[in-house]
Design a protein around this motif. Structure first.
Motif, PDB file in Angstrom:
ATOM      1  N   PRO A  54       0.829  -1.202   0.000  1.00  0.00           N
ATOM      2  CA  PRO A  54       0.000   0.000   0.000  1.00  0.00           C
ATOM      3  C   PRO A  54       0.860   1.247   0.000  1.00  0.00           C
ATOM      4  N   MET A  55       0.215   2.381  -0.238  1.00  0.00           N
ATOM      5  CA  MET A  55       0.850   3.683  -0.086  1.00  0.00           C
ATOM      6  C   MET A  55       0.097   4.409   1.018  1.00  0.00           C
ATOM      7  N   ALA A  56       0.812   5.205   1.814  1.00  0.00           N
ATOM      8  CA  ALA A  56       0.219   5.866   2.982  1.00  0.00           C
ATOM      9  C   ALA A  56       0.201   7.375   2.761  1.00  0.00           C
ATOM     10  N   TRP A  57      -1.000   7.936   2.552  1.00  0.00           N
ATOM     11  CA  TRP A  57      -1.059   9.385   2.408  1.00  0.00           C
ATOM     12  C   TRP A  57      -1.254  10.049   3.773  1.00  0.00           C
ATOM     13  N   SER A  58      -0.826  11.298   3.841  1.00  0.00           N
ATOM     14  CA  SER A  58      -0.882  12.098   5.072  1.00  0.00           C
ATOM     15  C   SER A  58      -0.158  11.417   6.234  1.00  0.00           C
ATOM     16  N   PRO A  59       1.094  10.980   6.042  1.00  0.00           N
ATOM     17  CA  PRO A  59       1.781  10.224   7.103  1.00  0.00           C
ATOM     18  C   PRO A  59       2.041  11.028   8.371  1.00  0.00           C
ATOM     19  N   LEU A  60       1.930  12.357   8.305  1.00  0.00           N
ATOM     20  CA  LEU A  60       2.093  13.195   9.503  1.00  0.00           C
ATOM     21  C   LEU A  60       0.763  13.773   9.951  1.00  0.00           C
ATOM     22  N   ALA A  61      -0.310  13.134   9.531  1.00  0.00           N
ATOM     23  CA  ALA A  61      -1.664  13.543   9.949  1.00  0.00           C
ATOM     24  C   ALA A  61      -1.973  14.982   9.558  1.00  0.00           C
ATOM     25  N   GLY A  62      -1.471  15.398   8.408  1.00  0.00           N
ATOM     26  CA  GLY A  62      -1.737  16.754   7.960  1.00  0.00           C
ATOM     27  C   GLY A  62      -1.211  17.823   8.902  1.00  0.00           C
ATOM     28  N   GLY A  63      -0.155  17.477   9.654  1.00  0.00           N
ATOM     29  CA  GLY A  63       0.440  18.410  10.611  1.00  0.00           C
ATOM     30  C   GLY A  63      -0.118  18.307  12.014  1.00  0.00           C
ATOM     31  N   ARG A  64      -1.176  17.518  12.204  1.00  0.00           N
ATOM     32  CA  ARG A  64      -1.776  17.406  13.539  1.00  0.00           C
ATOM     33  C   ARG A  64      -0.844  16.741  14.542  1.00  0.00           C
ATOM     34  N   LEU A  65       0.141  15.991  14.047  1.00  0.00           N
ATOM     35  CA  LEU A  65       1.113  15.373  14.962  1.00  0.00           C
ATOM     36  C   LEU A  65       1.885  16.405  15.768  1.00  0.00           C
ATOM     37  N   PHE A  66       1.914  17.648  15.300  1.00  0.00           N
ATOM     38  CA  PHE A  66       2.716  18.687  15.955  1.00  0.00           C
ATOM     39  C   PHE A  66       1.843  19.773  16.586  1.00  0.00           C
ATOM     40  N   ASP A  67       0.561  19.482  16.718  1.00  0.00           N
ATOM     41  CA  ASP A  67      -0.398  20.431  17.285  1.00  0.00           C
ATOM     42  C   ASP A  67      -0.396  20.313  18.806  1.00  0.00           C
ATOM     43  N   ALA A  68       0.129  21.317  19.473  1.00  0.00           N
ATOM     44  CA  ALA A  68       0.252  21.273  20.941  1.00  0.00           C
ATOM     45  C   ALA A  68      -1.095  21.255  21.636  1.00  0.00           C
ATOM     46  N   THR A  69      -2.179  21.574  20.920  1.00  0.00           N
ATOM     47  CA  THR A  69      -3.509  21.525  21.534  1.00  0.00           C
ATOM     48  C   THR A  69      -4.141  20.144  21.420  1.00  0.00           C
ATOM     49  N   ASN A  70      -3.480  19.253  20.672  1.00  0.00           N
ATOM     50  CA  ASN A  70      -3.993  17.900  20.474  1.00  0.00           C
ATOM     51  C   ASN A  70      -3.385  16.986  21.534  1.00  0.00           C
ATOM     52  N   GLU A  71      -4.241  16.360  22.331  1.00  0.00           N
ATOM     53  CA  GLU A  71      -3.757  15.549  23.452  1.00  0.00           C
ATOM     54  C   GLU A  71      -2.879  14.395  22.993  1.00  0.00           C
ATOM     55  N   ALA A  72      -3.290  13.712  21.922  1.00  0.00           N
ATOM     56  CA  ALA A  72      -2.491  12.600  21.417  1.00  0.00           C
ATOM     57  C   ALA A  72      -1.146  13.098  20.901  1.00  0.00           C
ATOM     58  N   ALA A  73      -1.145  14.252  20.250  1.00  0.00           N
ATOM     59  CA  ALA A  73       0.114  14.806  19.739  1.00  0.00           C
ATOM     60  C   ALA A  73       1.065  15.137  20.884  1.00  0.00           C
ATOM     61  N   ARG A  74       0.525  15.630  21.971  1.00  0.00           N
ATOM     62  CA  ARG A  74       1.379  15.937  23.137  1.00  0.00           C
ATOM     63  C   ARG A  74       1.984  14.659  23.702  1.00  0.00           C
ATOM     64  N   ARG A  75       1.203  13.602  23.782  1.00  0.00           N
ATOM     65  CA  ARG A  75       1.745  12.331  24.286  1.00  0.00           C
ATOM     66  C   ARG A  75       2.830  11.805  23.351  1.00  0.00           C
ATOM     67  N   LEU A  76       2.602  11.932  22.045  1.00  0.00           N
ATOM     68  CA  LEU A  76       3.591  11.462  21.080  1.00  0.00           C
ATOM     69  C   LEU A  76       4.870  12.284  21.148  1.00  0.00           C
ATOM     70  N   ALA A  77       4.746  13.577  21.350  1.00  0.00           N
ATOM     71  CA  ALA A  77       5.936  14.424  21.472  1.00  0.00           C
ATOM     72  C   ALA A  77       6.771  14.005  22.670  1.00  0.00           C
ATOM     73  N   ALA A  78       6.103  13.671  23.762  1.00  0.00           N
ATOM     74  CA  ALA A  78       6.815  13.245  24.965  1.00  0.00           C
ATOM     75  C   ALA A  78       7.510  11.903  24.730  1.00  0.00           C
ATOM     76  N   GLU A  79       6.822  10.986  24.058  1.00  0.00           N
ATOM     77  CA  GLU A  79       7.413   9.672  23.785  1.00  0.00           C
ATOM     78  C   GLU A  79       8.579   9.791  22.808  1.00  0.00           C
ATOM     79  N   ALA A  80       8.424  10.652  21.809  1.00  0.00           N
ATOM     80  CA  ALA A  80       9.510  10.861  20.848  1.00  0.00           C
ATOM     81  C   ALA A  80      10.729  11.449  21.539  1.00  0.00           C
ATOM     82  N   ALA A  81      10.519  12.353  22.482  1.00  0.00           N
ATOM     83  CA  ALA A  81      11.639  12.944  23.221  1.00  0.00           C
ATOM     84  C   ALA A  81      12.362  11.858  24.021  1.00  0.00           C
ATOM     85  N   ARG A  82      11.595  10.927  24.565  1.00  0.00           N
ATOM     86  CA  ARG A  82      12.193   9.839  25.342  1.00  0.00           C
ATOM     87  C   ARG A  82      13.018   8.916  24.450  1.00  0.00           C
TER      88      ARG A  82
END
Length: 303
Positions: free
Chosen positions: A209-237
């Motif tokens: 398959p091919m995966a479009w929008s692999p960064l969730a259209g930028g939502r991965l970096f949205d500090a107001t998004n709870e899941a994005a905040r958890r992912l940022a913390a895990e990525a830092a770890r």
């Protein structure tokens, strides 16, 4: 570095492990020379697969790409071109349209692909996708257009985008040459292909398959998004463990690690981010870390 390459299917085309997507290439006002330099850099990195669509830029991206490619003789032959058709919306070229609609009739697909070839300045594309399922067109009708385009050598292979398992099976049953991919939304904030059978089907049929929008259209970096905040913390770890990898690189690596072997379609206009994305192909996520990112995205432990 040069990106690895994969066949989409046993007898299908060989594409770069990451694909350069062009949905928003006109959004930053880049000149044709800028776009040409970006495409050359992709080719130099081994990101040789170019993904576009008739509708991108409200029907203006393909023509811009064709003009940019023409600035470098031989550049088109360094690339694999993927385009799509089947979505038609109101726009300045068709002011008579009042409502967006799908049209995957064979005649419409042929007409759209032939226009795409003119705009792109090429006599064939490596992969042609039906952009969305059209609920008013029979599989026989859609297949008639795809079969003709393959026979005429205007497309090397056909695939679909955003198809369900049953829709894929139905169209595939009517084709002279099997479909080689299903391009679907897949990223840390949208894991449906893992659960709805799409990736299982791909593995069963030995298509990637091919995966479009692999960064969730930028939502991965949205500090107001709870899941994005958890992912940022895990990525830092995890960063030190993976040589300073960023959340963006880990998000690509997370997709690459799934056994369906999806090809992420990246969508940035910044050369430095294209180069950063290419580096992500070297990251080999350990199993526990893949699940740690899953857990951060979902907000709960595995069942």
């Amino acid at each position: 570095m040069s990106l690895p390459r994969l066949k989409l299917s046993p007898n299908g085309p060989e594409f770069s492990r990451l694909v350069y997507g062009t949905w928003r290439v006109l959004d930053d006002g880049a000149s044709l020379q800028d776009l040409n330099r970006r495409l050359n850099r992709c080719a130099d990195l081994g990101m040789t697969t170019l993904d576009t669509a008739e509708i991108y830029g409200l029907y203006e991206v393909e023509e811009a790409l064709g003009k940019a490619l023409a600035l470098s003789p031989g550049l088109r032959d360094r690339l694999e071109i993927v385009t799509k058709a089947g979505i038609y919306v109101p726009n300045k070229y068709h002011p008579e349209r009042r409502t967006a609609f799908y049209n995957a009739t064979g005649a419409r697909l042929i007409k759209s692909l032939e226009k795409s070839l003119r705009f792109l300045g090429t006599d064939r594309v490596d992969l042609f996708l039906v952009h969305r399922p059209d609920w008013l067109t029979s599989a026989d009708d859609t297949a008639s257009g795809l079969n003709q385009l393959v026979r005429e050598g205007k497309i090397a292979s056909a695939g679909v985008s955003n198809y369900s398992v049953t829709q894929y099976d139905l169209l595939n049953s009517r084709l002279e040459q099997p479909l080689v991919t299903n391009q679907v939304e897949f990223h840390l904030l949208h894991m449906d292909p893992v659960y709805d059978g799409v990736f299982d089907q791909c593995q069963k049929l030995q298509v990637r398959p091919m995966a479009w929008s692999p960064l969730a259209g930028g939502r991965l970096f949205d500090a107001t998004n709870e899941a994005a905040r958890r992912l940022a913390a895990e990525a830092a770890r995890l960063a030190d463990k993976y040589d300073g990898a960023t959340l963006e690189q880990l998000a690509y690596a997370w997709i690459l690690a799934h056994p369906a072997q999806a090809l992420p379609v990246i969508g940035t206009n910044k050369v430095e981010r294209i180069e950063s994305a290419a580096q992500s192909s070297r990251i080999q996520l350990e199993r526990e870390d893949w699940y740690a990112l899953w857990e951060a995205a979902r907000g709960h432990k595995i069942p």
